[in-house]
Design a protein around this motif. Structure first.
Motif, PDB file in Angstrom:
ATOM      1  N   LYS A  79      -1.323 -10.370   6.044  1.00 18.26           N
ATOM      2  CA  LYS A  79      -2.424  -9.327   7.070  1.00 18.26           C
ATOM      3  C   LYS A  79      -3.615  -9.584   6.277  1.00 18.26           C
ATOM      4  O   LYS A  79      -3.613  -9.231   5.088  1.00 18.26           O
ATOM      5  CB  LYS A  79      -1.696  -7.880   6.902  1.00 18.26           C
ATOM      6  CG  LYS A  79      -0.462  -7.906   7.691  1.00 18.26           C
ATOM      7  CD  LYS A  79       0.220  -6.421   7.792  1.00 18.26           C
ATOM      8  CE  LYS A  79       1.521  -6.596   8.615  1.00 18.26           C
ATOM      9  NZ  LYS A  79       2.230  -5.481   8.794  1.00 18.26           N
ATOM     10  N   HIS A  80      -4.741  -9.487   7.276  1.00 16.90           N
ATOM     11  CA  HIS A  80      -6.098  -9.599   6.703  1.00 16.90           C
ATOM     12  C   HIS A  80      -6.993  -8.428   7.324  1.00 16.90           C
ATOM     13  O   HIS A  80      -8.158  -8.491   6.885  1.00 16.90           O
ATOM     14  CB  HIS A  80      -6.929 -10.930   6.941  1.00 16.90           C
ATOM     15  CG  HIS A  80      -5.764 -11.969   6.367  1.00 16.90           C
ATOM     16  ND1 HIS A  80      -5.948 -12.449   4.915  1.00 16.90           N
ATOM     17  CD2 HIS A  80      -4.863 -12.774   6.724  1.00 16.90           C
ATOM     18  CE1 HIS A  80      -5.297 -13.390   4.754  1.00 16.90           C
ATOM     19  NE2 HIS A  80      -4.452 -13.618   5.771  1.00 16.90           N
ATOM     20  N   ASN A  81      -6.347  -7.323   7.842  1.00 16.86           N
ATOM     21  CA  ASN A  81      -7.211  -6.501   8.462  1.00 16.86           C
ATOM     22  C   ASN A  81      -7.576  -5.189   7.529  1.00 16.86           C
ATOM     23  O   ASN A  81      -6.758  -4.345   7.727  1.00 16.86           O
ATOM     24  CB  ASN A  81      -6.409  -5.765   9.856  1.00 16.86           C
ATOM     25  CG  ASN A  81      -5.015  -5.489   9.546  1.00 16.86           C
ATOM     26  OD1 ASN A  81      -4.435  -5.910   8.638  1.00 16.86           O
ATOM     27  ND2 ASN A  81      -4.525  -4.679  10.414  1.00 16.86           N
ATOM     28  N   ILE A  82      -8.522  -5.668   6.461  1.00 21.10           N
ATOM     29  CA  ILE A  82      -8.469  -4.688   5.596  1.00 21.10           C
ATOM     30  C   ILE A  82      -9.858  -3.966   5.416  1.00 21.10           C
ATOM     31  O   ILE A  82     -10.361  -3.293   4.569  1.00 21.10           O
ATOM     32  CB  ILE A  82      -8.486  -5.548   4.077  1.00 21.10           C
ATOM     33  CG1 ILE A  82      -9.458  -6.514   3.890  1.00 21.10           C
ATOM     34  CG2 ILE A  82      -7.161  -5.868   3.814  1.00 21.10           C
ATOM     35  CD1 ILE A  82      -9.829  -7.160   2.560  1.00 21.10           C
ATOM     36  N   LEU A  83     -10.816  -4.268   6.648  1.00 18.28           N
ATOM     37  CA  LEU A  83     -12.168  -3.840   6.800  1.00 18.28           C
ATOM     38  C   LEU A  83     -12.163  -2.317   6.503  1.00 18.28           C
ATOM     39  O   LEU A  83     -12.748  -1.905   5.808  1.00 18.28           O
ATOM     40  CB  LEU A  83     -12.738  -4.265   8.112  1.00 18.28           C
ATOM     41  CG  LEU A  83     -14.061  -3.851   8.467  1.00 18.28           C
ATOM     42  CD1 LEU A  83     -14.907  -4.515   7.411  1.00 18.28           C
ATOM     43  CD2 LEU A  83     -14.536  -4.260   9.707  1.00 18.28           C
ATOM     44  N   PHE A  84     -11.385  -1.540   7.437  1.00 20.65           N
ATOM     45  CA  PHE A  84     -11.450  -0.168   7.197  1.00 20.65           C
ATOM     46  C   PHE A  84     -11.008   0.439   5.765  1.00 20.65           C
ATOM     47  O   PHE A  84     -11.775   1.318   5.418  1.00 20.65           O
ATOM     48  CB  PHE A  84     -10.560   0.568   8.180  1.00 20.65           C
ATOM     49  CG  PHE A  84     -10.830   0.367   9.597  1.00 20.65           C
ATOM     50  CD1 PHE A  84     -10.139   0.114  10.727  1.00 20.65           C
ATOM     51  CD2 PHE A  84     -12.121   0.862   9.833  1.00 20.65           C
ATOM     52  CE1 PHE A  84     -10.609  -0.165  11.731  1.00 20.65           C
ATOM     53  CE2 PHE A  84     -12.702   0.969  11.322  1.00 20.65           C
ATOM     54  CZ  PHE A  84     -11.859   0.372  12.274  1.00 20.65           C
ATOM     55  N   LEU A  85     -10.215  -0.217   5.107  1.00 20.52           N
ATOM     56  CA  LEU A  85      -9.855   0.111   3.732  1.00 20.52           C
ATOM     57  C   LEU A  85     -11.197  -0.135   2.973  1.00 20.52           C
ATOM     58  O   LEU A  85     -11.324   0.567   1.980  1.00 20.52           O
ATOM     59  CB  LEU A  85      -8.692  -0.500   3.235  1.00 20.52           C
ATOM     60  CG  LEU A  85      -8.261  -0.279   1.785  1.00 20.52           C
ATOM     61  CD1 LEU A  85      -7.915   1.299   1.600  1.00 20.52           C
ATOM     62  CD2 LEU A  85      -7.005  -1.212   1.441  1.00 20.52           C
ATOM     63  N   VAL A  86     -11.870  -1.292   3.095  1.00 24.16           N
ATOM     64  CA  VAL A  86     -13.128  -1.675   2.370  1.00 24.16           C
ATOM     65  C   VAL A  86     -14.249  -0.666   2.434  1.00 24.16           C
ATOM     66  O   VAL A  86     -14.690  -0.059   1.649  1.00 24.16           O
ATOM     67  CB  VAL A  86     -13.408  -3.028   2.428  1.00 24.16           C
ATOM     68  CG1 VAL A  86     -14.700  -3.361   2.021  1.00 24.16           C
ATOM     69  CG2 VAL A  86     -12.306  -3.962   2.134  1.00 24.16           C
ATOM     70  N   ILE A  87     -14.202  -0.303   3.764  1.00 25.78           N
ATOM     71  CA  ILE A  87     -15.107   0.622   4.007  1.00 25.78           C
ATOM     72  C   ILE A  87     -15.142   2.176   3.459  1.00 25.78           C
ATOM     73  O   ILE A  87     -15.881   2.671   2.923  1.00 25.78           O
ATOM     74  CB  ILE A  87     -15.517   0.918   5.578  1.00 25.78           C
ATOM     75  CG1 ILE A  87     -16.174  -0.374   6.281  1.00 25.78           C
ATOM     76  CG2 ILE A  87     -16.224   2.050   6.124  1.00 25.78           C
ATOM     77  CD1 ILE A  87     -16.059  -0.564   7.882  1.00 25.78           C
TER      78      ILE A  87
END
Lengths: 304, 285
Positions: B172-180
């Motif tokens: 899984k690569h949907n990490i954008l929100f976590l990074v934000i």
């Protein structure tokens, strides 16, 4: 709401405030905020109108509490209506109690006045008939307020343009019965006393000396102005205690007399509600109060 | 019950709550550490220049001093240039910082938004006094704050890194929100720990802004000329932009607002804040 908050006991010759001194302060008004904050070293106490803080946000209450750590604060209620045969409004007293808990003032005070009757709020401090019934009513209300707030109020004499009809005692007698009966301090408003004396043809000195001066803790000084009495024949003037003028010399003379006769420390509060002068003029009045107190104490020592 | 194995949205909620709890912990720790020593909060409250320094450091203190000197006629302005009125002004000004500002404009003209080193040096006493009173953070306190912030940031980074690693392993690569979220918490932690004022300093500023709210609301009634200290206090406690343009036009000329809006709105109304008036006299008409 009972708590064990310590308040100053009524002074006797044995416990009379060993080592305490006279103090001079003034009433907090937003218009005077800058002057007050900038001159805290010349102000010994700040009096805050309690009703102005009943709906205050938490940050305002916190600010007042922190200010109280820098200079002592006393809360002054204006709408309880203690001197009445009508029972005091419990909700109002509870508001005062919550405020006292939040601010932790050194004392709190209210007026010997009634403010409501027949379900109608007068919106003003009114003098009740000076009778045993109003004395008893006041004592009941003061006991209720003391129980709920957790400490006794200082009780202030008010000015009135109407000599209360159906009175069976005069003002000094009536006040004495109440403060003695409630075992409370008296917040003696000297301009109120002076105005009442002038308006009803009495001697302010005699009135002062007939009061239980050993019970006086805080003192108010303020000013007023003369207004024509409507429909009077011959034309007469009445002294209106409006708090927007400087305290007159007569009030400072009464303060000197009070300091001469009272053995306990006194806290004098200057009241000013409008037409604010430069703050230096306010400070000058505080200094005048200090001088009047010192003069009275010196006279007392000479006579002792 | 391994939160790192929770699904994305659930873990994000967990991470958000973790970040909030750690942030509250940081704030609580800073407050407890600051308030261990007794402080006379209001000892420093009588001097508008000191208040301005507490609020915004040397640039704000110099700005308020300059405004005060112009208002009192010791400095004169022409459009964006500032000049000493005359040499007599140097004798009239009593405060060392005022003399330094006057000397600055004797030798130079124009407004320098960043104070010169000499002007900053003139503010050192304020810094020292406010720090001694516990209103500004000492270097030692600052080190402790940064250490605490590093621990908290480290916890959040590690939690974030573990989850990202697990996510990648699961394809899984949907990490954008976590990074934000991670970046936001880092910034919040840095901003909080890096505050120059102590808890007591923040409390004093808050109190002054509460007490002088009426001055701010009624700023349109303040007259120029320095007869009272209300203009200087308003600038010190809230900022020069709250002085009314109509009466203090030089403020906007010398210190234009970057957001393009004008200064104090000159609007009226007797609302807001403060502790109200008196009992209106007793037994009167």
């Amino acid at each position: 709401m009972m708590n064990t908050r310590t308040i100053m006991p009524v002074p006797t010759s044995e416990n009379a405030y060993q080592g305490m001194r006279d103090r001079v302060g003034l009433g907090w008004r937003d218009e005077l905020a800058s002057g007050i904050i900038g001159n805290l070293d010349r102000i010994d106490m700040i009096e805050i109108i309690a009703e102005n803080l009943f709906r205050a946000r938490k940050d305002k209450l916190s600010a007042m509490q922190r200010l109280g750590e820098a200079v002592p604060i006393t809360l002054h209620g204006v709408a309880m209506g203690l001197a009445s045969t009508i029972a005091v409004d419990i909700k109002r007293v509870e508001k005062m109690a919550r405020l006292v808990d939040a601010i932790a003032p050194q004392s709190w005070s209210e007026h010997l006045a009634f403010v409501r009757a027949g379900g109608i709020e007068i919106g003003h401090l009114a003098a009740p008939p000076r009778t045993t019934q109003t004395v008893e009513g006041a004592l009941r209300n003061i006991a209720t307020a003391t129980r709920i707030v957790g400490s006794k109020p200082q009780l202030e004499n008010i000015a009135t343009l109407i000599d209360p009809p159906a009175s069976t005692m005069d003002e000094p007698q009536w006040i004495t019965h109440i403060v003695d009966g409630a075992d409370c301090h008296l917040l003696l408003d000297l301009h109120n006393l002076y105005a009442n004396a002038r308006n009803f043809g009495r001697d302010p000195v005699e009135m002062l000396l007939r009061l239980p001066l050993h019970r006086v803790s805080n003192v108010h000084i303020s000013g007023g102005h003369w207004i024509p009495e409507p429909d009077s024949e011959p034309p007469r003037m009445r002294l209106l205690d409006d708090h927007v003028h400087d305290a007159p010399p007569e009030v400072f003379d009464l303060l000197t007399l009070l300091a001469q006769h009272a053995t306990q420390p006194l806290t004098v509060i200057l009241e000013r509600d409008g037409h604010y002068p430069q703050f230096d003029a306010i400070l000058a009045q505080l200094d005048a109060a200090r001088a009047a107190l010192a003069c009275g104490r010196q006279l007392a020592r000479r006579c002792a | 019950m391994n939160p790192f194995l929770w699904s994305g949205p659930v873990f994000l909620l967990f991470y958000l709550l973790l970040g909030i709890v750690l942030f509250i912990l940081l704030r609580w720790w800073m407050r407890e550490d600051d308030l261990r020593l007794p402080r006379d909060l209001y000892a420093m409250a009588g001097d508008p220049y000191r208040i301005a320094y507490l609020r915004g450091g040397a640039p704000e203190a110099i700005k308020v001093v300059t405004i005060s000197l112009i208002d009192r006629g010791l400095l004169k302005t022409e459009k964006r240039k500032v000049q000493l009125r005359d040499m007599e002004a140097l004798k009239i000004a009593q405060r060392p910082i005022e003399k330094e500002v006057l000397r600055h404009y004797y030798t130079m003209q124009g407004i320098h938004h960043m104070p010169t080193e000499k002007l900053r040096a003139a503010c050192v006493d304020y810094h020292d006094e406010l720090t001694a009173q516990g209103l500004l953070v000492t270097p030692e306190e600052k080190r402790k704050r940064w250490a605490m912030a590093a621990i908290i940031s480290g916890c959040l980074l590690i939690a974030s890194a573990i989850k990202i690693n697990i996510a990648f392993q699961l394809g899984k690569h949907n990490i954008l929100f976590l990074v934000i979220l991670t970046v936001l918490f880092m910034l919040l932690t840095i901003w909080t720990a890096g505050s120059r004022r102590s808890t007591a300093g923040n409390a004093l500023m808050s109190d002054l802004q509460t007490f002088f709210q009426r001055v701010k609301v009624n700023s349109y009634t303040i007259d120029p000329g320095g007869a009272t200290n209300e203009a200087v206090l308003l600038a010190a406690v809230f900022g020069a932009q709250f002085l009314p343009n109509e009466k203090f036009p030089f403020v906007n000329q010398l210190y234009p607002r970057t957001d393009g809006s004008s200064g104090g709105d000159g609007g009226g109304g007797d609302g807001g804040g403060g502790c109200g008036g008196g009992c209106g006299g007793c037994g009167g008409g």
